[in-house]
Scaffold this active site. Structure first.
Site, PDB file in Angstrom:
ATOM      1  CD  GLU A  41      45.073  36.153  33.754  1.00  0.00           C
ATOM      2  OE1 GLU A  41      45.782  37.096  34.162  1.00  0.00           O
ATOM      3  OE2 GLU A  41      44.493  36.166  32.653  1.00  0.00           O
ATOM      4  CE  LYS A 109      42.033  38.380  30.917  1.00  0.00           C
ATOM      5  NZ  LYS A 109      43.480  38.108  31.015  1.00  0.00           N
ATOM      6  CB  CYS A 145      43.985  39.694  34.586  1.00  0.00           C
ATOM      7  SG  CYS A 145      45.546  40.621  34.522  1.00  0.00           S
ATOM      8  CB  SER A 171      49.132  42.409  36.711  1.00  0.00           C
ATOM      9  OG  SER A 171      49.453  43.726  36.304  1.00  0.00           O
ATOM     10  CE  LYS A 177      50.484  46.579  34.462  1.00  0.00           C
ATOM     11  NZ  LYS A 177      51.184  45.473  33.840  1.00  0.00           N
TER      12      LYS A 177
END
Lengths: 289, 260
Positions: A41, A109, A145, A171, A177
Site C-alpha cells: 500500500e 480504497k 489493506c 499493516s 497481529k
C-alpha cells in the site's frame, strides 16, 4: 501464472528512492518470469505519509513518479503500486495497475481505517468502485489493506468477475497481529469465496513497525504461502485456477509464533529506522575508558 | 546513537537492542555516575560495554549537581531535600546526553519502559530527554523476557543486572518498589487499565487490592502531560502510548473514585 510479491522497505517521503526500489523489483520480477508484481500500500510515497498527502506538491511528485514507473517498468509486466491520488473528486488512497507503459486502471480504497493508530478518514476520501483485471488468464480484483477488514469490497470484486483478491497492505505489527490478519483473510473468504494474496510492507516508520509476513490464503481457507517476517524480498507464487503454491523454504506456513523474538525484531528494526533520521559519527568522540 | 547506561536492566536492554540494530561501532554508551551510584552499577556498565564492543565513556555528574543545589540554595531555603533533588540528577544526565547529541549529530535513545511511561516514573527533561524510546511499549515484565531472550543467543547483559532489584539510584538505598507496586502486580493492573480500558471495580474484581488499583490509575492519569512530551517509540502491543492511546491532558474524569 507467476505472481511476485514485493515485501520491501519503502520510506515515507522518499519518492525518488521508492521509485528506484519499485523499478528494481519490477525488473527483477520480470527477469524471474513473473507476469504480475504486487507491491505494498502507498508504495510510491511510503506509509503513513500523514498530512503530507494534503500537500498539492507532494501528490504531484507522486503522480510524476507513477508515470515514470509505468514508462520504465518492463512492458510485459503488470504492476500494482500505491499512491495518493488527487483528483477533482477528492483525495484517495489508491492502487494503480501499470501495464504496457501506461496507467491501465486505478482502484480507490473503500474502507479507510480511523481507529487505534490509523487516521485515514482525516485525509482521504472513500472510493466505491471495484477494479478487476485479467493477467495470465486469471481475473484479479484489487482491495487495499483496510478494505478486507470489513465486508463489502471483496464481494464487489467478486461481482465484477474476480477469481482472486490482491491486497496491497501497510499493516503495522503488534503482538499476535499475524493471527488477526489470517482470521480477517478467512472471513473475506467466507464472505466472497475469493482466495487472497496479501502483500505487506516491511520496515519502521516513527511509532509503527511493519513486519512483512505476507501470505496467501487458498479458496479452502488454508494459509498456503507464508513469507518470512522482518525480511525484505521478492517472493513468487504460482497461481493455477484458484490454487496457489509458493516454492522454497521461505514460504512455509508457520506452526508457532515466536512472540519474544518478534518483539526483539520489532525493537531492533525500529531503532535502525530511527537512526536513518539523523547524521552523526560516533568515531569523532573522544573516548575515556 | 548514544544512550545513558546506568547499570540497570532498561538501559542495558536498550543498549543491546541498539548494538544489534546498528552494529556496535555505531553505538556509544555514557555512564554518568553520582554518589548514589552503586559500585556494581559502574562495574556492570563497563563489563557490558566491553562484552558488546560499543564505545563507552564516563562523565561524573557530582559537580554539576552540586552547582545546581548551590545556586538554588537561596530559593529553597528552609526546605528539605525531596524528589526535586532526585530529578536534578536525572536532568544533569539528560543535559549531558543532549550536549553529546548536538556536538556529534548523534541521536539519544531514551531507556524508559512502558510501566514507567504509564506511571510517570521518569523525569521530564531528564531520562525522558532524547529522540527515540525503544522500550516505550515494553512493560517491565517484557523487559526481563527480552533480556533473557537476548542472553540466550549470547550473554551480553551481565546476569547481575538482570538479578538485582531495580533502582533509579537517585537517593541512598532506593528501589523502584518504594514508589511503585511490585512489577508483576503493576503490569497486570496497567494491562487492564491501559490496554483493556477496564473500569476500576473490574480491575479490583480481577483480584487486586483496591488501594493499589486507585493509586496506579491516578498515577497513569496524572502522567499524561509527561507522556505527551515524551519521544516516540515502536508500537509492540495492541495499545501503545502515542498514536494509539490518546487521552486528554486536562481532564476531570476520575475513574478510580468509584472505589472510595
Amino acid at each position: 501464472m507467476k505472481l511476485a510479491v514485493a515485501q520491501i522497505n519503502l520510506t515515507v517521503g522518499d519518492i525518488a528512492g521508492n521509485t528506484g526500489r519499485l523499478l528494481a523489483a519490477a525488473h527483477e520480477a520480470h527477469a524471474a518470469g513473473a507476469a504480475l508484481l504486487l507491491t505494498p500500500e502507498m508504495s510510491i510515497c511510503g506509509y503513513p505519509a500523514e498530512d503530507l498527502v494534503l500537500r498539492r506538491d507532494f501528490c504531484e511528485a507522486c503522480a510524476a513518479a507513477l508515470e515514470k514507473i509505468a514508462d520504465e517498468a518492463p512492458r510485459e509486466l503488470a504492476l500494482i503500486v500505491g499512491y495518493p491520488e488527487r483528483t477533482d473528486d477528492g483525495l484517495f488512497n489508491a492502487a494503480a495497475l501499470l501495464r504496457g507503459g501506461r496507467v491501465e486502471a486505478v482502484y480507490r480504497k473503500h474502507h479507510l481505517p480511523n481507529h487505534s493508530v490509523f487516521d485515514e478518514q482525516r485525509v482521504f476520501d472513500s472510493g466505491d468502485a471495484p477494479c478487476v483485471f485479467s493477467c495470465g488468464g486469471v481475473n484479479f480484483g484489487l482491495n487495499i489493506c483496510g478494505d478486507i477488514w470489513e465486508p463489502g469490497p471483496a464481494t464487489r470484486a467478486l461481482e465484477a468477475g474476480a477469481d482472486w483478491l490482491l491486497v496491497p497492505n501497510a499493516s503495522p505489527f503488534h503482538l499476535n497481529k499475524e493471527r488477526e490478519r489470517h482470521a480477517v483473510a478467512r472471513s473475506r473468504l467466507v464472505e466472497a469465496g475469493l482466495p487472497i494474496v496479501y502483500a505487506n510492507l516491511v520496515g519502521g516508520q516513527d511509532e509503527l513497525v511493519f513486519d512483512g509476513a505476507s501470505f496467501a490464503v487458498s479458496a479452502g481457507g488454508e494459509v498456503v504461502v507464508q513469507c518470512p517476517a522482518w525480511r525484505e524480498g521478492l517472493f513468487y507464487l504460482d497461481i493455477a485456477g484458484n490454487s496457489c503454491s509458493g516454492p522454497g523454504m521461505a514460504c512455509r506456513p508457520r506452526r508457532r509464533r515466536p512472540t519474544t523474538r518478534w518483539c526483539w525484531r520489532c525493537a531492533t528494526m525500529s531503532a535502525r529506522t530511527a537512526s536513518r533520521g539523523c547524521t552523526w559519527d560516533c568515531r569523532a568522540a573522544s573516548i575515556r575508558r | 546513537m548514544h544512550l545513558g547506561l546506568s547499570g540497570g536492566i532498561d538501559s542495558a536492554l536498550t543498549l543491546a537492542i541498539a548494538a544489534d540494530a546498528l552494529g556496535a561501532e555505531r553505538v556509544h554508551a555514557v555512564m554518568m555516575p553520582s554518589d548514589y551510584t552503586a559500585s556494581i552499577s559502574l562495574e556492570d556498565s563497563r563489563d557490558m560495554a566491553q562484552r558488546l564492543g560499543v564505545r563507552y565513556s564516563e562523565i561524573a555528574i557530582g559537580p554539576i549537581f552540586d552547582a545546581f543545589v548551590a545556586q538554588l540554595a537561596g530559593e529553597f531555603a528552609g526546605r528539605a531535600a525531596d524528589t526535586t533533588e532526585e530529578n536534578l540528577q536525572a536532568r544533569a544526565r539528560g543535559t549531558l546526553l543532549m550536549a553529546r547529541a548536538n556536538k556529534f549529530g548523534s541521536l539519544v535513545l531514551t531507556t524508559g519502559n512502558k510501566s514507567e511511561m504509564a506511571t510517570g516514573y521518569a523525569t521530564l527533561y531528564g531520562d525522558m530527554a532524547g529522540g527515540f524510546a525503544v522500550l516505550k511499549d515494553v512493560s517491565k515484565i517484557l523487559v526481563y523476557r527480552l533480556a533473557n531472550y537476548r542472553n540466550s543467543l549470547s550473554a551480553v547483559i551481565p546476569q547481575r543486572i538482570i538479578d538485582r532489584p531495580p533502582s533509579a539510584e537517585l537517593r541512598p538505598d532506593q528501589t523502584d518498589q518504594d514508589s511503585l507496586p511490585p512489577y508483576d502486580t503493576l503490569d497486570a493492573i496497567l494491562a487492564a487499565y491501559v490496554e483493556r480500558d477496564l473500569a476500576a471495580r473490574d480491575i479490583v474484581a480481577l483480584g487486586y487490592d483496591a488501594a493499589i488499583v486507585k493509586k496506579v490509575i491516578r498515577m497513569v492519569d496524572l502522567a499524561e502531560y509527561k507522556r505527551r512530551q515524551a519521544p516516540p517509540g515502536p508500537r509492540i502491543t495492541p495499545r501503545n502510548f502515542g498514536k494509539d492511546r490518546r487521552y486528554p491532558i486536562t481532564s476531570k474524569y476520575r475513574p478510580e473514585r468509584e472505589l472510595s
